[in-house]
Design a protein around this motif. Structure first.
Motif, mmCIF file in Angstrom:
data_model
loop_
_atom_site.group_PDB
_atom_site.id
_atom_site.type_symbol
_atom_site.label_atom_id
_atom_site.label_comp_id
_atom_site.label_asym_id
_atom_site.label_seq_id
_atom_site.Cartn_x
_atom_site.Cartn_y
_atom_site.Cartn_z
ATOM 1 N N LEU A 40 0.841 -1.214 0.000
ATOM 2 C CA LEU A 40 0.000 0.000 0.000
ATOM 3 C C LEU A 40 0.870 1.256 0.000
ATOM 4 C CD1 LEU A 40 -2.865 1.376 0.602
ATOM 5 C CD2 LEU A 40 -2.241 1.140 3.030
ATOM 6 N N ARG A 41 0.506 2.220 -0.834
ATOM 7 C CA ARG A 41 1.206 3.501 -0.788
ATOM 8 C C ARG A 41 0.252 4.578 -0.275
ATOM 9 N NH1 ARG A 41 2.915 7.307 -4.687
ATOM 10 N NH2 ARG A 41 1.655 8.734 -3.440
ATOM 11 N N GLY A 42 0.818 5.684 0.168
ATOM 12 C CA GLY A 42 0.025 6.828 0.605
ATOM 13 C C GLY A 42 0.967 7.857 1.192
ATOM 14 N N TYR B 33 3.576 13.240 4.103
ATOM 15 C CA TYR B 33 4.317 14.510 4.015
ATOM 16 C C TYR B 33 4.419 14.811 2.529
ATOM 17 C CZ TYR B 33 5.651 13.774 8.888
ATOM 18 O OH TYR B 33 5.627 13.589 10.245
ATOM 19 N N LYS B 34 3.512 15.599 2.018
ATOM 20 C CA LYS B 34 3.445 15.806 0.574
ATOM 21 C C LYS B 34 4.341 16.973 0.145
ATOM 22 C CE LYS B 34 1.552 13.708 -1.764
ATOM 23 N NZ LYS B 34 2.002 12.404 -2.337
ATOM 24 N N PRO B 35 5.189 16.738 -0.835
ATOM 25 C CA PRO B 35 6.078 17.813 -1.317
ATOM 26 C C PRO B 35 5.372 18.637 -2.398
ATOM 27 C CG PRO B 35 6.617 15.732 -2.366
ATOM 28 C CD PRO B 35 5.397 15.472 -1.547
ATOM 29 N N ILE C 88 10.873 3.601 2.499
ATOM 30 C CA ILE C 88 10.918 5.068 2.494
ATOM 31 C C ILE C 88 11.001 5.531 1.051
ATOM 32 C CG2 ILE C 88 12.185 7.116 3.263
ATOM 33 C CD1 ILE C 88 13.462 5.347 5.444
ATOM 34 N N GLN C 89 10.067 6.370 0.647
ATOM 35 C CA GLN C 89 10.095 6.915 -0.715
ATOM 36 C C GLN C 89 10.755 8.294 -0.694
ATOM 37 O OE1 GLN C 89 6.402 6.694 -3.016
ATOM 38 N NE2 GLN C 89 6.717 8.779 -3.753
ATOM 39 N N VAL C 90 11.783 8.439 -1.515
ATOM 40 C CA VAL C 90 12.415 9.753 -1.694
ATOM 41 C C VAL C 90 11.830 10.305 -2.995
ATOM 42 C CG1 VAL C 90 14.594 10.982 -2.063
ATOM 43 C CG2 VAL C 90 14.520 9.000 -0.527
ATOM 44 N N GLY C 91 11.086 11.386 -2.906
ATOM 45 C CA GLY C 91 10.351 11.904 -4.061
ATOM 46 C C GLY C 91 11.261 12.539 -5.100
ATOM 47 N N ALA C 92 10.660 12.793 -6.261
ATOM 48 C CA ALA C 92 11.418 13.367 -7.377
ATOM 49 C C ALA C 92 12.092 14.688 -6.991
ATOM 50 C CB ALA C 92 10.485 13.575 -8.566
ATOM 51 N N LYS C 93 11.383 15.507 -6.212
ATOM 52 C CA LYS C 93 11.969 16.804 -5.839
ATOM 53 C C LYS C 93 13.023 16.642 -4.743
ATOM 54 C CE LYS C 93 7.541 18.896 -6.842
ATOM 55 N NZ LYS C 93 6.247 18.870 -6.143
ATOM 56 N N ILE D 15 13.962 5.475 -4.586
ATOM 57 C CA ILE D 15 14.358 6.829 -5.013
ATOM 58 C C ILE D 15 13.703 7.135 -6.353
ATOM 59 C CG2 ILE D 15 16.268 8.384 -5.556
ATOM 60 C CD1 ILE D 15 18.113 6.634 -3.950
ATOM 61 N N LYS D 16 12.919 8.211 -6.369
ATOM 62 C CA LYS D 16 12.292 8.630 -7.624
ATOM 63 C C LYS D 16 13.236 9.551 -8.379
ATOM 64 C CE LYS D 16 7.457 8.153 -7.172
ATOM 65 N NZ LYS D 16 6.243 8.920 -7.488
ATOM 66 N N ARG D 17 13.271 9.370 -9.677
ATOM 67 C CA ARG D 17 14.163 10.193 -10.506
ATOM 68 C C ARG D 17 13.637 11.621 -10.581
ATOM 69 N NH1 ARG D 17 15.341 8.941 -16.886
ATOM 70 N NH2 ARG D 17 16.838 10.620 -17.258
ATOM 71 N N GLU E 165 11.468 5.328 -12.021
ATOM 72 C CA GLU E 165 11.295 6.301 -13.113
ATOM 73 C C GLU E 165 9.843 6.781 -13.073
ATOM 74 O OE1 GLU E 165 12.816 8.010 -15.536
ATOM 75 O OE2 GLU E 165 10.905 8.535 -16.480
ATOM 76 N N ARG E 166 9.665 8.114 -13.060
ATOM 77 C CA ARG E 166 8.310 8.672 -12.930
ATOM 78 C C ARG E 166 8.040 9.822 -13.896
ATOM 79 N NH1 ARG E 166 8.147 13.632 -12.404
ATOM 80 N NH2 ARG E 166 6.722 13.886 -10.638
ATOM 81 N N GLY E 167 8.904 9.932 -14.931
ATOM 82 C CA GLY E 167 8.637 10.935 -15.961
ATOM 83 C C GLY E 167 9.526 12.155 -15.842
ATOM 84 N N SER F 274 1.601 6.753 -13.311
ATOM 85 C CA SER F 274 0.570 7.698 -12.845
ATOM 86 C C SER F 274 1.083 9.128 -12.861
ATOM 87 C CB SER F 274 0.129 7.342 -11.415
ATOM 88 O OG SER F 274 -0.501 6.085 -11.383
ATOM 89 N N HIS F 275 2.247 9.351 -12.238
ATOM 90 C CA HIS F 275 2.777 10.721 -12.193
ATOM 91 C C HIS F 275 3.281 11.164 -13.556
ATOM 92 C CE1 HIS F 275 2.551 9.828 -7.914
ATOM 93 N NE2 HIS F 275 2.374 11.134 -7.780
ATOM 94 N N ALA F 276 3.777 10.217 -14.354
ATOM 95 C CA ALA F 276 4.285 10.572 -15.680
ATOM 96 C C ALA F 276 3.145 11.095 -16.558
ATOM 97 C CB ALA F 276 4.936 9.355 -16.323
ATOM 98 N N ILE G 39 0.974 2.590 -8.939
ATOM 99 C CA ILE G 39 -0.241 3.137 -9.546
ATOM 100 C C ILE G 39 -1.070 3.828 -8.461
ATOM 101 C CG2 ILE G 39 -2.426 2.586 -10.727
ATOM 102 C CD1 ILE G 39 -0.141 1.986 -12.569
ATOM 103 N N GLU G 40 -1.380 5.087 -8.705
ATOM 104 C CA GLU G 40 -2.228 5.790 -7.742
ATOM 105 C C GLU G 40 -3.696 5.454 -7.990
ATOM 106 O OE1 GLU G 40 0.327 9.649 -6.280
ATOM 107 O OE2 GLU G 40 -1.301 9.993 -7.696
ATOM 108 N N ALA G 41 -4.379 5.090 -6.901
ATOM 109 C CA ALA G 41 -5.805 4.768 -6.984
ATOM 110 C C ALA G 41 -6.497 5.340 -5.749
ATOM 111 C CB ALA G 41 -5.993 3.262 -7.042
HETATM 112 C C1 PEP Z 1 3.932 10.822 -5.184
HETATM 113 O O1 PEP Z 1 4.390 9.659 -5.289
HETATM 114 O O2 PEP Z 1 2.773 11.069 -4.799
HETATM 115 C C2 PEP Z 1 4.805 11.939 -5.608
HETATM 116 C C3 PEP Z 1 4.674 13.142 -5.093
HETATM 117 O O3 PEP Z 1 5.701 11.573 -6.543
HETATM 118 P P1 PEP Z 1 6.900 12.399 -7.233
HETATM 119 O O4 PEP Z 1 7.900 12.653 -6.175
HETATM 120 O O5 PEP Z 1 7.364 11.446 -8.293
HETATM 121 O O6 PEP Z 1 6.307 13.664 -7.816
#
Ligand code: PEP
Ligand code: MN
Length: 332
Positions: free
Chosen positions: A119-121, A124-126, A175-180, A200-202, A230-232, A265-267, A291-293
């Motif tokens: 599950l993702r969610g 702390y939204k960037p 731990i997800q490290v976001g693209a930013k 690690i997201k590109r 890879e997320r675009g 999804s983000h791409a 996949i975001e749902a």
């Molecule tokens: C996310 O996964 O919701 C997200 C913010 O992704 P990204 O860092 O790839 O923009």
């Protein structure tokens, strides 16, 4: 340069040698390993008697490179494994942001009903605007952890700031490290000190080399559990949100030993394109798909346009299974 020290050299001695030579020291596969910049091409004279094996590289893609380790690394995500020889494609599903207990419970029940594990969610939204929803923070993490306990799901959530790492470790499995955040060395160094898997997201303006070097920060700091995502990329095109770099994925598969997850999804940025893009991703023989749902995407507090509803997510999974099988993988 990567150096494997001889077995008779203790970890303490290896640590001293590393300091003297301004190198990183890690223990990998029961070996004391030193890593220096790729500029070093020859073993220093005083080290010669202590070296078992060494590798020279054209650039700082070292621990992550196939030249060092040809086999793909295996990473354990809670109860499942990806990479290595598993041929698993993990479908990570769930909303962009944790918004309420009711919402994240519906997401969890969807995954369980489909036999999925992870599950993702975001908590702390960037966000690109300070006025947008910033996430439920600790309260959201506790909800994720509750779902983990009640449904036996693995949980993945993003870090926005290095100070959040301890909390995130306590409540999640990856731990997800976001693209930013990909360039945030405070975050990367903190991730290196844990043994949790780090996804690690590109960065959307990053070269492949920069992307892989972000992974090297974590690997050389002692955490061998790194997954690339890879997320675009941002291109001249504005019709879609980003441009998914599948050529880059082929490059990463060819030259790195890290598991790779794709995020259509983000791409794409729009739900209508996500299913076909997801099938194209899975056809590449990948280690995971993100996949975001959302139970009701129209009211989602972030990334509303790209989230699939639960019927769409369910239908997508059915079409992904045969695609995965056709390239020797299994959706889990
Ligand atoms: C996310 O996964 O919701 C997200 C913010 O992704 P990204 O860092 O790839 O923009
Ligand atoms: Mn999102």
């Amino acid at each position: 340069m990567i150096i494997h020290l001889k077995d008779q050299i203790s970890a303490i001695e290896a640590g001293k040698i590393a300091i003297e030579n301004q190198a990183f020291h890690i223990v990998y596969n029961n070996k004391n390993v030193l890593i220096t910049g790729s500029g070093l091409k020859e073993i220093p004279l005083e080290l010669e008697s202590k070296v078992d094996q060494f590798w020279v590289f054209p650039n700082d893609m070292q621990l992550s490179s196939k030249k060092y380790q040809t086999e793909k690394r295996e990473v354990q995500i809670g109860k499942i494994k990806i990479g290595g020889t598993t041929n698993n494609t993990v479908l990570i599903g769930g909303p962009c942001s944790v918004e309420s207990e009711e919402q994240i419970r519906e997401s969890s029940e969807l995954l369980v009903s489909l036999g999925l594990s992870t599950l993702r969610g975001g908590c702390y939204k960037p966000r690109t605007s300070p006025y947008s929803f910033q996430g439920m923070e600790l309260e959201g993490l506790k909800l994720l952890s509750k779902m983990r306990g009640e449904y036996g799901l693995n949980v993945i959530t993003e870090v926005r700031d290095a100070t959040q790492i301890d909390e995130i470790i306590e409540y999640s499995d990856v731990i997800q490290v976001g693209a930013k955040a990909m360039y945030d060395q405070g975050i990367l160094r903190a991730c290196a000190k844990t043994n949790k898997p780090i996804l690690i997201k590109r960065g959307f303006g990053s070269t492949l080399q920069e992307f892989v070097q972000a992974a090297e920060f974590v690997l050389s700091g002692g955490n061998e559990n790194v997954i690339l995502c890879e997320r675009g990329l941002r291109t001249f095109e504005t019709g879609t949100r980003f441009t998914l770099d599948l050529c880059g994925v082929a490059w990463l598969q060819e030259y790195t030993n890290l598991p790779i997850i794709l995020d259509p999804s983000h791409a794409m940025g729009y739900a209508y394109g996500v299913p076909s893009l997801a099938r194209a991703c899975v056809a590449m023989g990948i280690d995971g798909l993100l996949i975001e749902a959302h139970p009701n995407p129209k009211v989602a507090k972030s990334d509303a346009s790209q989230q699939l509803n639960h019927a769409e997510f369910t239908a997508l999974l059915e079409t992904l299974r045969p695609v995965a099988e056709s390239v020797g993988y299994k959706m889990i």
